[in-house]
Motif scaffolding. Structure first.
Motif, PDB file in Angstrom:
ATOM      1  N   VAL A 482      56.554  22.973  31.262  1.00 54.64           N
ATOM      2  CA  VAL A 482      56.168  22.321  31.462  1.00 54.64           C
ATOM      3  C   VAL A 482      54.899  22.507  31.601  1.00 54.64           C
ATOM      4  O   VAL A 482      53.835  23.082  31.181  1.00 54.64           O
ATOM      5  CB  VAL A 482      55.868  21.615  33.633  1.00 54.64           C
ATOM      6  CG1 VAL A 482      57.591  21.630  33.819  1.00 54.64           C
ATOM      7  CG2 VAL A 482      55.744  23.639  34.402  1.00 54.64           C
ATOM      8  N   GLY A 483      53.373  21.776  31.481  1.00 51.50           N
ATOM      9  CA  GLY A 483      52.350  21.598  31.760  1.00 51.50           C
ATOM     10  C   GLY A 483      51.585  21.758  32.925  1.00 51.50           C
ATOM     11  O   GLY A 483      52.131  22.974  33.472  1.00 51.50           O
ATOM     12  N   ASP A 521      51.435  27.056  32.516  1.00 48.20           N
ATOM     13  CA  ASP A 521      50.261  26.684  32.218  1.00 48.20           C
ATOM     14  C   ASP A 521      49.730  26.961  33.675  1.00 48.20           C
ATOM     15  O   ASP A 521      48.324  26.132  34.533  1.00 48.20           O
ATOM     16  CB  ASP A 521      50.709  25.345  32.174  1.00 48.20           C
ATOM     17  CG  ASP A 521      50.290  25.146  30.829  1.00 48.20           C
ATOM     18  OD1 ASP A 521      49.593  25.872  30.277  1.00 48.20           O
ATOM     19  OD2 ASP A 521      50.392  23.701  29.787  1.00 48.20           O
ATOM     20  N   PHE A 522      50.045  27.674  34.430  1.00 41.05           N
ATOM     21  CA  PHE A 522      49.935  28.015  36.107  1.00 41.05           C
ATOM     22  C   PHE A 522      49.092  29.342  36.232  1.00 41.05           C
ATOM     23  O   PHE A 522      49.674  30.260  36.138  1.00 41.05           O
ATOM     24  CB  PHE A 522      51.092  28.587  36.834  1.00 41.05           C
ATOM     25  CG  PHE A 522      51.439  27.327  37.271  1.00 41.05           C
ATOM     26  CD1 PHE A 522      52.128  26.365  38.567  1.00 41.05           C
ATOM     27  CD2 PHE A 522      52.557  26.136  36.295  1.00 41.05           C
ATOM     28  CE1 PHE A 522      52.393  25.450  38.676  1.00 41.05           C
ATOM     29  CE2 PHE A 522      53.186  24.967  36.836  1.00 41.05           C
ATOM     30  CZ  PHE A 522      52.931  24.595  37.965  1.00 41.05           C
ATOM     31  N   TRP A 523      48.065  29.225  35.535  1.00 44.15           N
ATOM     32  CA  TRP A 523      46.921  30.142  35.599  1.00 44.15           C
ATOM     33  C   TRP A 523      46.063  30.518  37.274  1.00 44.15           C
ATOM     34  O   TRP A 523      46.438  29.133  37.827  1.00 44.15           O
ATOM     35  CB  TRP A 523      45.903  30.197  35.200  1.00 44.15           C
ATOM     36  CG  TRP A 523      46.181  29.177  33.410  1.00 44.15           C
ATOM     37  CD1 TRP A 523      47.083  29.450  32.897  1.00 44.15           C
ATOM     38  CD2 TRP A 523      44.963  28.303  32.694  1.00 44.15           C
ATOM     39  NE1 TRP A 523      47.333  29.088  31.807  1.00 44.15           N
ATOM     40  CE2 TRP A 523      46.358  28.072  31.393  1.00 44.15           C
ATOM     41  CE3 TRP A 523      44.339  26.873  32.688  1.00 44.15           C
ATOM     42  CZ2 TRP A 523      45.570  26.760  30.568  1.00 44.15           C
ATOM     43  CZ3 TRP A 523      43.752  26.891  32.365  1.00 44.15           C
ATOM     44  CH2 TRP A 523      44.902  26.285  30.656  1.00 44.15           C
ATOM     45  N   ALA A 553      52.318  33.064  32.990  1.00 42.49           N
ATOM     46  CA  ALA A 553      51.214  33.459  32.336  1.00 42.49           C
ATOM     47  C   ALA A 553      50.485  34.913  32.111  1.00 42.49           C
ATOM     48  O   ALA A 553      50.828  35.972  33.489  1.00 42.49           O
ATOM     49  CB  ALA A 553      49.867  32.772  32.906  1.00 42.49           C
ATOM     50  N   GLU A 554      49.900  35.448  31.074  1.00 41.28           N
ATOM     51  CA  GLU A 554      49.507  36.677  31.550  1.00 41.28           C
ATOM     52  C   GLU A 554      48.633  37.813  32.311  1.00 41.28           C
ATOM     53  O   GLU A 554      49.162  38.202  33.403  1.00 41.28           O
ATOM     54  CB  GLU A 554      48.366  37.316  29.893  1.00 41.28           C
ATOM     55  CG  GLU A 554      49.076  37.278  29.169  1.00 41.28           C
ATOM     56  CD  GLU A 554      47.998  37.231  27.577  1.00 41.28           C
ATOM     57  OE1 GLU A 554      48.299  38.575  28.006  1.00 41.28           O
ATOM     58  OE2 GLU A 554      47.076  36.720  27.055  1.00 41.28           O
ATOM     59  N   ASP A 555      47.537  36.549  33.513  1.00 40.00           N
ATOM     60  CA  ASP A 555      47.002  37.312  34.486  1.00 40.00           C
ATOM     61  C   ASP A 555      47.831  37.533  35.812  1.00 40.00           C
ATOM     62  O   ASP A 555      48.408  38.359  36.131  1.00 40.00           O
ATOM     63  CB  ASP A 555      45.729  36.261  35.197  1.00 40.00           C
ATOM     64  CG  ASP A 555      46.696  35.095  35.122  1.00 40.00           C
ATOM     65  OD1 ASP A 555      47.382  34.360  34.198  1.00 40.00           O
ATOM     66  OD2 ASP A 555      45.714  34.566  35.540  1.00 40.00           O
ATOM     67  N   VAL A 556      48.855  36.278  35.381  1.00 39.32           N
ATOM     68  CA  VAL A 556      49.828  36.334  36.768  1.00 39.32           C
ATOM     69  C   VAL A 556      50.873  37.755  36.605  1.00 39.32           C
ATOM     70  O   VAL A 556      51.100  38.193  37.372  1.00 39.32           O
ATOM     71  CB  VAL A 556      50.514  34.618  36.955  1.00 39.32           C
ATOM     72  CG1 VAL A 556      51.485  34.959  37.965  1.00 39.32           C
ATOM     73  CG2 VAL A 556      49.776  33.786  37.008  1.00 39.32           C
ATOM     74  N   PHE A 557      51.251  37.811  35.429  1.00 41.47           N
ATOM     75  CA  PHE A 557      52.140  38.292  34.854  1.00 41.47           C
ATOM     76  C   PHE A 557      51.796  40.069  35.791  1.00 41.47           C
ATOM     77  O   PHE A 557      52.904  41.073  35.752  1.00 41.47           O
ATOM     78  CB  PHE A 557      52.661  38.763  33.495  1.00 41.47           C
ATOM     79  CG  PHE A 557      53.431  39.538  33.511  1.00 41.47           C
ATOM     80  CD1 PHE A 557      55.457  39.523  33.783  1.00 41.47           C
ATOM     81  CD2 PHE A 557      53.288  40.563  32.695  1.00 41.47           C
ATOM     82  CE1 PHE A 557      56.034  40.855  33.218  1.00 41.47           C
ATOM     83  CE2 PHE A 557      54.504  41.864  32.490  1.00 41.47           C
ATOM     84  CZ  PHE A 557      55.801  41.423  32.248  1.00 41.47           C
ATOM     85  N   ARG A 558      50.519  40.456  35.666  1.00 43.96           N
ATOM     86  CA  ARG A 558      49.716  41.442  35.776  1.00 43.96           C
ATOM     87  C   ARG A 558      50.203  41.577  37.143  1.00 43.96           C
ATOM     88  O   ARG A 558      50.847  42.638  37.829  1.00 43.96           O
ATOM     89  CB  ARG A 558      48.240  41.330  35.578  1.00 43.96           C
ATOM     90  CG  ARG A 558      48.551  41.662  33.780  1.00 43.96           C
ATOM     91  CD  ARG A 558      47.187  42.359  33.373  1.00 43.96           C
ATOM     92  NE  ARG A 558      46.134  41.360  34.021  1.00 43.96           N
ATOM     93  CZ  ARG A 558      45.446  40.887  32.771  1.00 43.96           C
ATOM     94  NH1 ARG A 558      46.111  40.356  31.543  1.00 43.96           N
ATOM     95  NH2 ARG A 558      44.774  38.986  32.500  1.00 43.96           N
TER      96      ARG A 558
END
Length: 646
Positions: A482-483, A521-523, A553-558
């Motif tokens: 999704v966007g 896309d959820f930053w 997203a990368e920052d969410v994964f951390r």
């Protein structure tokens, strides 16, 4: 009078007289028939009946006068104590005069009367017991001497007649293919040692092994290529077996630390590559990548596109050097044939190729099924030039900045070639480019075909109203990206009905089929982790199955990785590859999801392994590059599919 018969098995049957038979068979009634026109009578008549009281194929014979006047029974046993049996009449016959002389009574013939019902309809002792000639033939075959099968002792099979060698070539080749190793652990050690041993087994296995060994050639480094080229040059017949040349695992740094050393070795150059293509005339798949782009000169590219009539798939993933661009531009001219044999083509991230390349090649692909032009300069005009006879099932247009939203929507809505899409990626990087706004997404979702299994509209601007359009799609989609501009509460509506829905709608709710959900896309704070881990959110709950993978997203994964313990308590874990990270539903030792209580008892079905025909050999979810050949994921292609961002 009793008659002794010899059966086919050379067994003597016991002698049988009328006194040995049941009473019904002791006496024969007088058999009457009309007088023959040219003769008053015959001397005798023999009646033959099957004797059902003894072994098969034995008969009882009796003689009856053909012109006895009365209906008195004849007792051949001369026994005065036997009673008279009921009279049995012979079947009525009729005389047929010759056609050429109807008045003649000498040249005619006798035939059964019109009332004759056939031999099998004659009743004997109250049941149908007569046999036709076909029945006798069957009995003869039953009792005939059949030669005993030749017994072959174990281990004494003649050459070429072992059970393994008698298998069809297709099955034998499939078994042997299980021993194929595309790439050894370090890429340098000897490969396919088991196949080399099979070559020495027998001629049949040798032939099947050669077909497996040479049909799909994987080149991990230039020394292997040099060895392969030397072998097919010495034995050109082997080159005709080759159907695939796969360079996706090619890594020049395995043997040479610099490009100068590689060039000095002269193992893999444009000249040797062209020689290899000349020796493999039946090649169907050519898979290259960015490490080979300097060796793809005009001669090599010309041979690939115009000199291999059976070629169906090409992949130039990541090729973007100036040499590759100039060579490609030099060979693509309007003088090309109007039709090319290619069906699957990947120019993934070939961003240096000019738009004219696509506008020249695409109109000639009349049987196109797979097209990956992600990150290229393809235009609306090039897309519209695809022939109507094409049947595209896989289309990757991610990060194609020269395409317009209106042109794409019209293409997907009206072009005959894209009405059976299975994989569609229209993803963009929202930080640098936006292809669809909210209104255009509304128009796009309304024209998507029901055959879709994977859809990516990552980078598009969306709002909550699009969830109502996405809900029907989730009943057949397995992958969805999704966007932006959505909330996690909106995503939750894809998995459960709304609270304010009426009872009938909630009862008729159809579960989704999603296996993979992309929320990258959820930053930052766009993804509310507190809500995601709460019981109010269905995304990570057991009833969201069959959902297995959620990308963030990368920052969410951390942030999620720091809460791995809390994630594990609800049955999920983290996984990452390159710059991508996922939350994956956990499975137990039986391969079933830990959230499914019934699965621990063995009553639930095993977990889906992720294999699908449309994924072309990939098991994981969320691939961002379209494969053009059925193969295991690895090498450079694996990096582009699962390890890199858009």
């Amino acid at each position: 009078m009793a008659v002794t018969q010899r059966r086919p098995g050379h067994l003597l049957t016991p002698r049988t007289s009328y006194t040995d038979c049941p009473p019904d068979y002791k006496f024969m009634a007088e058999l009457r028939r009309p007088s023959t026109p040219d003769r008053a009578g015959r001397s005798s008549f023999s009646s033959i009946r099957e004797n059902e009281s003894v072994l098969p194929q034995t008969f009882t014979h009796s003689k009856v006068s053909s012109y006895t006047g009365g209906e008195e029974a004849v007792d051949e046993s001369n026994s005065p104590t036997e009673s008279t049996a009921p009279a049995l009449h012979m079947i009525q016959t009729q005389f047929q005069p010759p056609v050429t002389n109807p008045s003649s009574k000498l040249l005619g013939y006798w035939s059964p009367a019109d009332s004759f019902r056939g031999w099998k309809q004659i009743q004997v002792r109250g049941k149908l017991a007569s046999k036709s000639f076909g029945d006798l033939q069957a009995l003869n075959q039953l009792w005939a001497n059949v030669p005993a099968p030749k017994v072959i002792k174990d281990g004494l099979n003649r050459p070429g007649e072992a059970p393994l060698e008698r298998l069809p070539v297709e099955i034998l080749s499939s078994i042997i293919s299980l021993l194929v190793l595309d790439v050894p652990p370090n890429g340098v050690l000897r490969r396919n040692v088991d196949l080399m041993s099979l070559l020495l087994t027998s001629r049949t296995v040798h032939f099947a092994t050669l077909s497996t060994l040479y049909s799909r050639i994987t080149i991990p480094h230039s020394r292997i290529f040099h060895k392969f080229l030397t072998h097919i040059a010495a034995h050109p017949t082997l080159g005709t077996i080759v159907r695939r040349l796969d360079f996706c695992h090619f890594n020049p740094s395995q043997l040479f630390s610099t490009a100068a050393e590689r060039s000095k070795a002269r193992n893999l150059t444009s000249e040797t590559l062209l020689q290899c293509l000349e020796l493999t005339p039946h090649l169907q798949e050519f898979l290259a990548q960015e490490y080979l782009d300097d060796d793809l000169n005009t001669a090599v590219l010309g041979k690939i596109f115009l000199g291999l009539p059976r070629l169906q798939a090409v992949d130039f993933c990541g090729c973007s050097s100036d040499t590759f661009r100039d060579s490609f531009s030099a060979i693509v001219t309007p003088d090309w044939p109007m039709q090319l044999s290619l069906r699957r083509i990947s120019l993934h991230k070939c961003f240096t190729l000019p738009s004219s390349i696509f506008e020249t090649i695409l109109p000639r692909l009349h049987r196109l099924t797979h097209l990956d032009v992600a990150g290229t300069r393809i235009t609306d005009a090039a897309l519209a030039s695809i022939p109507a006879t094409a049947r595209i099932t896989h289309l990757n247009l991610a990060k194609c900045k020269l395409l317009s939203a209106r042109g794409l929507i019209d293409f997907l809505a009206t072009h005959p070639a894209v009405q059976e899409l299975v994989f569609l990626s229209l993803a963009t990087d929202a930080r640098s480019h936006q292809l669809f706004d909210a209104d255009e997404i509304t128009a796009l979702l309304s024209v998507l075909p029901p055959t879709l299994k994977s859809l990516s509209i990552k980078g598009s601007k969306m709002d909550a109203s699009h969830i109502d359009q996405l809900r029907p799609l989730t009943k057949h989609l397995e992958e969805l990206a999704v966007g932006r501009s959505l909330k996690l509460e909106d995503i939750n509506r894809l998995f459960v009905p709304d609270d304010d829905d009426d009872i009938e709608m909630q009862v008729d709710w159809v579960p989704h089929t999603l296996k993979y959900l992309d929320l990258s896309d959820f930053w930052g704070s766009d993804l509310d982790l507190n809500y995601m881990f709460s019981t109010a959110c269905a995304v990570l709950r057991p009833f969201s199955e069959p959902l297995e993978v959620v990308e963030v997203a990368e920052d969410v994964f951390r942030r999620v990785a720091k809460s791995s313990a809390a994630l594990g308590r609800i049955g999920w874990r983290t996984s990452e590859c390159g710059r991508r990270g996922w939350m994956v539903r956990q499975v137990n030792s039986n391969g079933n999801t830990t959230n499914n209580v019934a699965s621990t008892t063995g009553s639930a079905p095993a977990r889906d392994d992720g294999r699908r025909g449309w994924k072309m050999g990939a098991d994981s979810w969320g691939m961002r590059k379209i494969p053009v050949a059925q193969a295991e994921v690895g090498g450079m292609y694996g990096s582009y599919m699962f390890g890199r961002q858009l």
